[in-house]
Write a protein that holds these residues in place. Structure first.
Motif, mmCIF file in Angstrom:
data_model
loop_
_atom_site.group_PDB
_atom_site.id
_atom_site.type_symbol
_atom_site.label_atom_id
_atom_site.label_comp_id
_atom_site.label_asym_id
_atom_site.label_seq_id
_atom_site.Cartn_x
_atom_site.Cartn_y
_atom_site.Cartn_z
ATOM 1 N N SER A 62 38.735 36.081 34.294
ATOM 2 C CA SER A 62 38.621 34.786 34.961
ATOM 3 C C SER A 62 37.930 33.759 34.069
ATOM 4 O O SER A 62 37.035 34.084 33.281
ATOM 5 C CB SER A 62 37.820 34.945 36.254
ATOM 6 O OG SER A 62 37.596 33.690 36.859
ATOM 7 N N ARG A 63 38.368 32.501 34.221
ATOM 8 C CA ARG A 63 37.736 31.394 33.512
ATOM 9 C C ARG A 63 36.978 30.476 34.466
ATOM 10 O O ARG A 63 36.473 29.432 34.068
ATOM 11 C CB ARG A 63 38.818 30.588 32.771
ATOM 12 C CG ARG A 63 39.596 31.446 31.767
ATOM 13 C CD ARG A 63 40.781 30.705 31.184
ATOM 14 N NE ARG A 63 41.656 31.610 30.428
ATOM 15 C CZ ARG A 63 42.825 31.257 29.896
ATOM 16 N NH1 ARG A 63 43.255 30.014 30.039
ATOM 17 N NH2 ARG A 63 43.555 32.139 29.231
ATOM 18 N N GLN A 69 32.792 31.193 41.664
ATOM 19 C CA GLN A 69 33.160 32.518 42.145
ATOM 20 C C GLN A 69 32.211 32.968 43.249
ATOM 21 O O GLN A 69 32.644 33.493 44.285
ATOM 22 C CB GLN A 69 33.125 33.530 40.991
ATOM 23 C CG GLN A 69 34.155 33.270 39.894
ATOM 24 C CD GLN A 69 34.113 34.343 38.820
ATOM 25 O OE1 GLN A 69 33.773 35.496 39.085
ATOM 26 N NE2 GLN A 69 34.454 33.972 37.601
ATOM 27 N N PHE A 94 37.990 37.910 40.513
ATOM 28 C CA PHE A 94 38.733 36.724 40.090
ATOM 29 C C PHE A 94 39.389 37.007 38.748
ATOM 30 O O PHE A 94 38.801 37.641 37.874
ATOM 31 C CB PHE A 94 37.809 35.507 39.976
ATOM 32 C CG PHE A 94 37.226 35.071 41.297
ATOM 33 C CD1 PHE A 94 37.878 34.124 42.080
ATOM 34 C CD2 PHE A 94 36.043 35.625 41.771
ATOM 35 C CE1 PHE A 94 37.353 33.734 43.297
ATOM 36 C CE2 PHE A 94 35.509 35.236 42.992
ATOM 37 C CZ PHE A 94 36.170 34.290 43.761
ATOM 38 N N ARG A 95 40.611 36.528 38.603
ATOM 39 C CA ARG A 95 41.352 36.713 37.365
ATOM 40 C C ARG A 95 42.138 35.451 37.034
ATOM 41 O O ARG A 95 42.545 34.707 37.927
ATOM 42 C CB ARG A 95 42.335 37.890 37.477
ATOM 43 C CG ARG A 95 41.703 39.265 37.604
ATOM 44 C CD ARG A 95 41.013 39.677 36.320
ATOM 45 N NE ARG A 95 40.547 41.057 36.361
ATOM 46 C CZ ARG A 95 39.375 41.444 36.859
ATOM 47 N NH1 ARG A 95 38.555 40.537 37.387
ATOM 48 N NH2 ARG A 95 39.022 42.718 36.838
ATOM 49 N N HIS A 96 42.340 35.239 35.733
ATOM 50 C CA HIS A 96 43.254 34.183 35.285
ATOM 51 C C HIS A 96 44.634 34.819 35.215
ATOM 52 O O HIS A 96 44.832 35.805 34.506
ATOM 53 C CB HIS A 96 42.830 33.650 33.921
ATOM 54 C CG HIS A 96 43.637 32.469 33.479
ATOM 55 N ND1 HIS A 96 43.398 31.190 33.936
ATOM 56 C CD2 HIS A 96 44.695 32.378 32.646
ATOM 57 C CE1 HIS A 96 44.259 30.358 33.388
ATOM 58 N NE2 HIS A 96 45.053 31.049 32.607
ATOM 59 N N SER A 97 45.581 34.241 35.939
ATOM 60 C CA SER A 97 46.866 34.907 36.153
ATOM 61 C C SER A 97 47.945 34.423 35.202
ATOM 62 O O SER A 97 47.974 33.245 34.819
ATOM 63 C CB SER A 97 47.329 34.670 37.590
ATOM 64 O OG SER A 97 48.627 35.164 37.787
ATOM 65 N N THR A 114 43.328 34.503 42.083
ATOM 66 C CA THR A 114 43.485 33.951 40.748
ATOM 67 C C THR A 114 42.782 32.602 40.625
ATOM 68 O O THR A 114 42.626 31.861 41.602
ATOM 69 C CB THR A 114 44.965 33.783 40.391
ATOM 70 O OG1 THR A 114 45.547 32.773 41.230
ATOM 71 C CG2 THR A 114 45.735 35.090 40.563
ATOM 72 N N ASP A 115 42.368 32.302 39.411
ATOM 73 C CA ASP A 115 41.749 31.003 39.137
ATOM 74 C C ASP A 115 42.671 29.869 39.574
ATOM 75 O O ASP A 115 42.222 28.860 40.131
ATOM 76 C CB ASP A 115 41.481 30.852 37.636
ATOM 77 C CG ASP A 115 40.502 31.888 37.097
ATOM 78 O OD1 ASP A 115 39.916 32.632 37.910
ATOM 79 O OD2 ASP A 115 40.332 31.940 35.867
#
Length: 229
Positions: A62-63, A69, A94-97, A114-115
């Motif tokens: 995640s960013r 978050q 959380f993840r950057h997808s 997702t972000d």
């Protein structure tokens, strides 16, 4: 009886009805029974395997700022406490997808947002809570484990009917049957989310907002595709 077309037709019709009954009621009932009695460790093992695949193929770290978050996670935790329901252990990741805005629930209690979805929802905690309450409904009803059982049972049933466990034809009923089961799971998760939102004094109407924002997000891309075509 084999010499009578009436007897043969009756047997075929009865067999077809049996197959339909198994798909509509028997297999879902089997999946619910297995999920009700299987230890939670089964869900956790499935979740760990799924998380590995998600991180390997679909997601990146995640960013989002840590404070953002924590704000989203705290809003969900407050809604869960207000509901008074004993949920299975869960955690929010959380993840950057690589596939755009999305949220999903893995067996074992892992929720992924997702972000891109957080940004699309503009940080509205009521809306993010609605999305995550839906995903938490999947966890509570163990839809992941139930889906695994249903796919396996459908595959066995299709192979039995078609006499071939390896052909494409045997896979088609599995895909079609699982699609209907998925719709049932979504309805069950929606109902769960509505109850949790009401308990937290959040209007369930906010559940419509993610779809509206997703439509806005998709529209420029579709227009661009048409222009390119």
């Amino acid at each position: 009886a084999q010499q009578s077309w009436r007897a043969v037709a009756t047997a075929v019709a009865a067999f077809a009805l049996l197959v339909v009954a198994l798909q509509l009621w028997g297999i879902p009932a089997l999946a619910r029974t297995v999920a009700a009695h299987a230890p939670w460790s089964v869900d956790e093992a499935l979740g760990r395997a799924a998380m590995g695949l998600v991180d390997e193929r679909l997601m990146q770290p995640s960013r989002l700022p840590r404070a953002e978050q924590e704000r989203v996670a705290a809003a969900l935790a407050a809604a869960v406490r207000a509901s008074g329901v004993n949920y299975p252990p869960w955690r929010l990741e959380f993840r950057h997808s690589r596939i755009g805005p999305n949220a999903l629930a893995l067996p074992g209690g892992t929720l992924i947002m997702t972000d891109q979805l957080v940004n699309l929802l503009r940080g509205d905690t009521d809306v993010t809570t609605a999305v995550l309450a839906h995903e938490l409904g999947h966890v509570r009803h163990r839809h992941g484990l139930r889906a695994v059982v249903q796919v396996g049972a459908l595959g066995a049933l299709a192979g039995l009917v078609l006499g071939d466990f390896s052909t494409l034809l045997a896979g088609a009923p599995v895909a079609l049957g699982q699609a209907s089961y998925s719709r049932d799971a979504e309805r069950e998760a929606d109902a769960e989310a509505v109850r949790r939102l009401r308990a937290a004094r959040i209007a369930p109407a906010v559940m419509l907002a993610p779809f509206e924002r997703l439509d806005e997000w998709r529209a420029p891309r579709e227009d661009g595709d048409e222009a390119t075509a």
